[in-house]
Scaffold this motif. Sequence first.
Motif, short mmCIF file in Angstrom:
data_model
loop_
_atom_site.label_atom_id
_atom_site.label_comp_id
_atom_site.label_asym_id
_atom_site.label_seq_id
_atom_site.Cartn_x
_atom_site.Cartn_y
_atom_site.Cartn_z
N LEU A 1 134.59 -26.32 7.49
CA LEU A 1 134.80 -25.86 6.12
C LEU A 1 136.31 -25.91 5.85
CD1 LEU A 1 132.37 -22.82 6.04
CD2 LEU A 1 132.10 -24.95 4.79
N PRO A 2 136.73 -26.48 4.73
CA PRO A 2 138.16 -26.65 4.47
C PRO A 2 138.85 -25.35 4.08
CG PRO A 2 136.90 -27.40 2.59
CD PRO A 2 135.90 -27.04 3.67
N THR B 1 140.41 -24.72 1.43
CA THR B 1 140.13 -24.34 0.03
C THR B 1 138.91 -23.44 -0.06
OG1 THR B 1 138.90 -26.41 -0.25
CG2 THR B 1 141.18 -26.39 -1.02
N TYR B 2 137.91 -23.67 0.78
CA TYR B 2 136.72 -22.81 0.79
C TYR B 2 137.10 -21.38 1.19
CZ TYR B 2 132.47 -20.58 2.44
OH TYR B 2 131.46 -19.68 2.65
N TRP B 3 137.87 -21.26 2.27
CA TRP B 3 138.24 -19.92 2.76
C TRP B 3 139.16 -19.21 1.78
CZ3 TRP B 3 134.92 -18.29 5.93
CH2 TRP B 3 134.30 -19.16 6.82
N ARG B 4 140.08 -19.97 1.17
CA ARG B 4 140.97 -19.36 0.18
C ARG B 4 140.15 -18.83 -1.01
NH1 ARG B 4 146.09 -19.50 0.37
NH2 ARG B 4 146.16 -21.27 1.79
N LYS B 5 139.14 -19.58 -1.44
CA LYS B 5 138.29 -19.14 -2.55
C LYS B 5 137.54 -17.87 -2.16
CE LYS B 5 134.36 -20.60 -5.32
NZ LYS B 5 133.31 -21.60 -5.51
N ARG B 6 136.99 -17.83 -0.95
CA ARG B 6 136.28 -16.62 -0.51
C ARG B 6 137.19 -15.40 -0.50
NH1 ARG B 6 131.98 -16.91 3.50
NH2 ARG B 6 132.15 -14.65 3.41
N MET C 1 136.79 -18.21 10.41
CA MET C 1 137.66 -19.09 9.64
C MET C 1 138.41 -20.08 10.54
SD MET C 1 140.64 -18.13 6.89
CE MET C 1 141.82 -17.55 8.10
N GLN D 1 137.98 -14.26 -4.01
CA GLN D 1 136.83 -13.55 -4.59
C GLN D 1 136.83 -12.09 -4.15
OE1 GLN D 1 133.60 -16.04 -3.25
NE2 GLN D 1 133.53 -17.19 -5.16
N SER E 1 136.28 -22.74 12.18
CA SER E 1 135.79 -23.63 11.13
C SER E 1 136.86 -24.60 10.67
CB SER E 1 135.29 -22.81 9.95
OG SER E 1 135.06 -23.62 8.84
#
Length: 108
Positions: free
Chosen positions: A41-42, A44-49, A28, A52, A31
Amino acid sequence: MERTLITLTGSTQAALIDQDIAHIGRVMRPSLHGDLGGPILPATYWRKRLHQLLDTGHLSHAQLCGVDSLLLQLDLFEASPQPVWNELAQAAAALPRRLHLMAADRHI
């Protein structure tokens, strides 16, 4: 082609979640910092992962702590001033030209 539903046992699912948390923890930060072109990768991508993972509802206390720690790292990253990528990219693009000119001066 037939599709079969794969069900995971609790220990297998826990192991996969552990691996996912460890993976996110490793990749993370690099990235997010990316390169002169900006983040790979922004946030927002990591927060979404991470959300999940929380949504699975099968996290142990240690896993919850790991996800929480990664979410706090994201919060800190987003709260800190970010470099202006366009200015850095322009400065980097100018470097090879200067180096080339310096090398050409030596041959004259």
